[in-house]
Design a protein around this motif. Structure first.
Motif, PDB file in Angstrom:
ATOM      1  N   GLU A 479      12.760   0.480  -0.297  1.00  0.00           N
ATOM      2  CA  GLU A 479      12.182  -0.605  -1.076  1.00  0.00           C
ATOM      3  C   GLU A 479      12.697  -1.940  -0.563  1.00  0.00           C
ATOM      4  OE1 GLU A 479      13.657   0.814  -4.668  1.00  0.00           O
ATOM      5  OE2 GLU A 479      12.164   2.409  -4.767  1.00  0.00           O
ATOM      6  N   THR A 501       7.598   1.584   1.858  1.00  0.00           N
ATOM      7  CA  THR A 501       6.483   1.710   0.920  1.00  0.00           C
ATOM      8  C   THR A 501       5.423   0.644   1.146  1.00  0.00           C
ATOM      9  OG1 THR A 501       8.039   0.707  -0.607  1.00  0.00           O
ATOM     10  CG2 THR A 501       7.557   3.013  -0.951  1.00  0.00           C
ATOM     11  N   THR A 502       5.844  -0.614   1.177  1.00  0.00           N
ATOM     12  CA  THR A 502       4.863  -1.676   1.391  1.00  0.00           C
ATOM     13  C   THR A 502       4.300  -1.632   2.805  1.00  0.00           C
ATOM     14  OG1 THR A 502       6.813  -3.027   1.670  1.00  0.00           O
ATOM     15  CG2 THR A 502       5.484  -3.455  -0.272  1.00  0.00           C
ATOM     16  N   TYR A 503       5.165  -1.275   3.728  1.00  0.00           N
ATOM     17  CA  TYR A 503       4.745  -1.235   5.121  1.00  0.00           C
ATOM     18  C   TYR A 503       3.646  -0.195   5.326  1.00  0.00           C
ATOM     19  CZ  TYR A 503       5.302  -1.061  10.216  1.00  0.00           C
ATOM     20  OH  TYR A 503       5.100  -1.112  11.565  1.00  0.00           O
ATOM     21  N   ALA A 504       3.856   0.982   4.748  1.00  0.00           N
ATOM     22  CA  ALA A 504       2.860   2.043   4.885  1.00  0.00           C
ATOM     23  C   ALA A 504       1.532   1.615   4.259  1.00  0.00           C
ATOM     24  CB  ALA A 504       3.363   3.330   4.230  1.00  0.00           C
ATOM     25  N   LYS A 505       1.650   0.919   3.147  1.00  0.00           N
ATOM     26  CA  LYS A 505       0.448   0.455   2.453  1.00  0.00           C
ATOM     27  C   LYS A 505      -0.320  -0.523   3.351  1.00  0.00           C
ATOM     28  CE  LYS A 505      -0.696  -1.343  -2.146  1.00  0.00           C
ATOM     29  NZ  LYS A 505      -0.743  -2.823  -2.126  1.00  0.00           N
ATOM     30  N   ASP A 506       0.401  -1.450   3.924  1.00  0.00           N
ATOM     31  CA  ASP A 506      -0.211  -2.424   4.833  1.00  0.00           C
ATOM     32  C   ASP A 506      -0.902  -1.737   6.006  1.00  0.00           C
ATOM     33  OD1 ASP A 506       0.488  -4.538   3.350  1.00  0.00           O
ATOM     34  OD2 ASP A 506       1.969  -5.366   4.746  1.00  0.00           O
ATOM     35  N   ARG A 508      -2.032   1.297   6.231  1.00  0.00           N
ATOM     36  CA  ARG A 508      -3.210   2.035   5.783  1.00  0.00           C
ATOM     37  C   ARG A 508      -4.386   1.108   5.534  1.00  0.00           C
ATOM     38  NH1 ARG A 508      -0.014   5.442   1.615  1.00  0.00           N
ATOM     39  NH2 ARG A 508       0.484   7.264   2.881  1.00  0.00           N
ATOM     40  N   GLU A 509      -4.083  -0.008   4.840  1.00  0.00           N
ATOM     41  CA  GLU A 509      -5.178  -0.863   4.393  1.00  0.00           C
ATOM     42  C   GLU A 509      -5.651  -1.832   5.466  1.00  0.00           C
ATOM     43  OE1 GLU A 509      -3.651  -2.571   0.823  1.00  0.00           O
ATOM     44  OE2 GLU A 509      -3.763  -0.655  -0.267  1.00  0.00           O
ATOM     45  N   LYS A 510      -4.684  -2.375   6.223  1.00  0.00           N
ATOM     46  CA  LYS A 510      -5.075  -3.461   7.125  1.00  0.00           C
ATOM     47  C   LYS A 510      -5.091  -3.075   8.593  1.00  0.00           C
ATOM     48  CE  LYS A 510      -3.044  -6.621   3.820  1.00  0.00           C
ATOM     49  NZ  LYS A 510      -1.709  -7.114   3.504  1.00  0.00           N
ATOM     50  N   LEU A 519       3.473   9.078   4.697  1.00  0.00           N
ATOM     51  CA  LEU A 519       4.688   8.382   4.278  1.00  0.00           C
ATOM     52  C   LEU A 519       5.710   9.398   3.802  1.00  0.00           C
ATOM     53  CD1 LEU A 519       6.331   5.861   3.320  1.00  0.00           C
ATOM     54  CD2 LEU A 519       5.037   5.979   1.191  1.00  0.00           C
TER      55      LEU A 519
END
Ligand code: ADP
Ligand code: MG
Length: 695
Positions: A479, A501-506, A508-510, A519
């Motif tokens: 985190e 967590t945020t990195y994986a989200k980025d 995936r999305e961008k 993840l």
């Protein structure tokens, strides 16, 4: 009064009950203790300057005559100044002391003193604040190389130095020389009296070096002798004879073992046949194939009707080992089971029961395998994987789990330990080195890049995936707010840190909306973690974002690229371990170290990693850059704290001491010869001081 090493400090002038208490905090009770209370550093106070030539930027000695009676002025409550003026033929020195009113009478007009302090310029004169001083020629605190000791509140360096002086003057003669004469001569070591005297009050740096060399040697020598004795003792302990033929086992493997793997297995087979307990370390770089060697051990145990427990450092790794070993060994009739925290309730009970009944031959898990409530029918072998912190004490605890005879012990390490250091840390183990990688591996190519190359790096990820490969991306934290281990602060200022967590989200999305991005991190539920890992292992996940949970042991041969974010935050050996996750198949593999750090050390470290794939060399470099304390985490290497020696800088002497210890133990395995009695006593003392480590 005759002073001895046993004289309580309270018998000495200047040490009342209050001071004695404080001295005790430093471990100082008897005069003899001072001999072992070593200076942290030294101040060269040998040279005496005149008031024209004295340097301004550092403390030095100045000889000057007190010109008039000191004056005392009370500035306010709690602040009194003593001022005095001293002169030599070149100038004037203004002296100021805070709250030392007694100095009014101690400084006599007309007498010459040597003052030690920084002689700052004050117009045409000089000034010193709170200098140390003594009558010219006294040679107690000036005109010498002054030892500076570790202190505690209320205890001055002068007090400790004074006591040390008494100890050195009055009770050195009774110190027994415990280094055997021949060892001392062979290694050109000074006598104990010389060493103990000159480590405190060296007339010159050369003499200090001679003294220190002896003390480092004696410390390492005592330790290595002690470890050898333990090993001797253990080796004489009866071990269960296991009959096992490495060639027969090799037929079970899906590949031909490398020469190094075969040698390691033969070493083990010889141990098993010897009738003594095996205590063996298998050292081999990541990917060298240690698992197969461990499997041989497990197979051997099962062949001989006893059990094997394999301990992995993480649950994830335990799971993977259980799978690999089950696939390998169950065709040979070996019953394999996995015990982790995820196994709960009734299944757990059933598992423990089966273990106690001997219905399981190989149990794989974490250190929980040796917790209370886990009972074995007949534990014949313990394997500890990736356990470079697996000290003497833990191994001893394992031995307890055996029924009657102690189990054989096999420790496996991917060697983030320099060879020389391993000598001492595993001084009580036999070592097999796997110095050969399985065939067909191409070395991993490593690049260190800055933020400016991020777009290119993503392009490279895409390219690898396009070719059918898989990619790891490792981030330092789970985190955004997470604290990292303290040593990381040494290398990198806090900076924008990639949190998984945020990195994986980025991603995936961008960045990779068209790719499968997985993840995994340590704070996930074991079940989710397992599922995420399984998806990567099966190839469903193309890019796996993770923390260092994938650091050790995870094996996905199709993965060809390892990207490490905030690479400056990891230790070199750790980076090397991470890199070892790729390059396990036949594809050319890559490791990209991403770092925005501008620090020179950080760059130097990453460059070292790009330059070599040799884990040993990296470990040496890591040790050099970080020092051993950080290298292992404080006190986690399971060895006594060293007082004089330093694992990093005293490597050469360590080798000498180890060689000497081996020679001595070879000729007198019990150290029972009369001339070795003092050495035995010294080792006994070491064991007693570190009872928790050695028992
Ligand atoms: P380590 O534990 O030493 O890091 P592993 O035991 O996980 O290494 O082995 C790494 C990989 O190499 C595994 O995929 C394993 O199946 C493979 N391997 C091991 N030994 C050989 C060999 N002799 N020939 C070919 N492949 C091997
Ligand atoms: Mg392994």
């Amino acid at each position: 009064m005759a002073l001895t090493r046993e004289t309580p400090l309270t018998d000495l002038p200047g040490v009342g009950p209050a001071r004695a208490k404080k001295l005790e905090k430093l471990g100082l009770k008897k005069l003899g203790d001072l001999l072992y209370h070593l200076p942290q550093r030294y101040e060269d106070r040998r040279e005496c300057f005149n008031l024209r030539d004295a340097p301004e930027d550092r403390p030095c000695c100045v000889a000057a005559m007190v010109a008039s009676a000191p004056t005392v002025s009370r500035i306010r409550k709690g602040l009194e100044l003593v001022k005095a003026k001293a002169v030599d033929s070149f100038g004037v020195l203004h002296l100021t002391f805070f709250n030392q009113t007694y100095l009014r009478t101690a400084l006599r007009p007309g007498e010459t003193y040597v003052f030690f302090g920084t002689a700052e310029r004050q117009g045409r004169a000089r000034s010193m604040t709170n200098p140390v001083f003594e009558k010219e020629g006294a040679g107690r605190v000036t005109g010498l190389i002054m030892p500076v000791y570790p202190l505690t509140a209320g205890i001055s360096n002068n007090l400790v130095a004074g006591l040390a002086r008494r100890a050195v003057d009055d009770c050195l003669d009774s110190l027994p020389e415990f280094l055997p004469e021949q060892v001392r001569l062979d290694h050109a070591l000074c006598q104990i009296q010389y060493a103990r005297k000159n480590i405190h009050f060296p007339p010159s740096w050369e003499e200090l070096a001679i003294a220190r060399r002896r003390l480092v040697f004696e410390e390492l020598f005592t330790l290595t002798c002690g470890l050898s004795l333990l090993k001797e003792r253990r080796e004489r302990g009866a071990g269960r004879v296991l009959k096992a033929d490495p060639a027969e086992f090799a037929a079970l493997l899906p590949f031909a073992p490398t020469g190094a793997q075969r040698r390691a297995m033969e070493d083990m087979a010889a141990d098993f046949a010897s009738g003594r307990v095996m205590n063996r370390l298998v050292q081999g770089d990541v990917g060298s194939g240690k698992t197969a060697v461990a499997a041989f051990g497990a197979w051997a145990a099962a062949q001989n009707g006893c059990q094997c427990a394999l301990m992995a450092p993480t649950e994830l790794l335990a799971e993977q080992h259980a799978k690999t070993l089950d696939a390998l060994l169950s065709p040979a009739g070996v019953r394999v089971a996995l015990l982790t925290g995820a196994v709960k309730g009734r299944p757990r009970k059933a598992l423990l029961n089966a273990l106690a009944e001997g219905e399981i031959d190989l149990i794989v898990g974490t250190h929980a395998l040796f917790s209370e409530g886990v009972a074995y029918k007949d534990l014949g072998l313990v394997v500890a994987d990736e356990q470079h912190r697996f000290g003497v004490a833990q191994r001893a605890a394992l031995a307890e789990k055996g029924s009657g005879t102690a189990p054989h012990v096999l420790v496996m390490s991917a060697t983030p330990i320099p060879r020389t250091l391993a000598l001492i840390i595993y001084g009580d183990l036999d070592v097999s080195v796997i110095d050969e990688l399985p065939p067909g591996r191409t070395p991993v190519q490593t690049f260190a890049v800055g933020e400016d190359k991020r777009a290119r790096m993503y392009g490279f990820v895409r390219k690898q995936v396009g070719e059918g490969r898989q990619v790891y991306i490792v981030c330092p934290a789970v985190e955004e707010t997470e604290d990292l281990p303290a040593w990381n602060d040494l290398y990198a200022p806090p900076m924008d840190m990639k949190a998984v967590t945020t990195y994986a989200k980025d991603l995936r999305e961008k960045v990779f909306p068209d790719l499968t991005v997985g993840l995994v991190h340590g704070k996930m539920k074991p079940k989710d973690k397992e599922a995420a890992m399984a998806d990567f292992v099966s190839g469903k996940t193309q890019v796996l974002v993770s923390t260092t949970v994938i650091e050790v042991g995870v094996d996905v041969p199709n993965a060809s690229l390892m990207v490490i974010e905030n690479a400056e935050r990891f230790g070199l050996s750790q980076l090397h371990q991470l890199r070892g996750r790729v390059g396990r198949g036949s594809h050319q593999s890559y490791c990209v170290l991403v770092s925005a750090s501008k620090s020179d050390t950080a760059r130097e470290r990453l460059k070292a990693l790009c330059a070599t794939n040799d884990g040993f060399q990296i470990a040496e470099e890591d040790l050099r850059l970080r020092g051993p304390g950080d290298f292992f985490g404080k006190r986690q290497h399971g060895l006594p704290q060293l007082k004089v020696a330093d694992f990093a800088s005293d490597m050469e002497l360590l080798k000498e001491a180890k060689g000497a210890a081996d020679g001595l133990i070879a000729s007198d395995p019990d150290l029972s010869w009369p001339e070795h009695k003092p050495l035995r006593a010294q080792i006994q003392r070491l064991f007693e001081e570190n009872a928790e480590l050695f028992n």
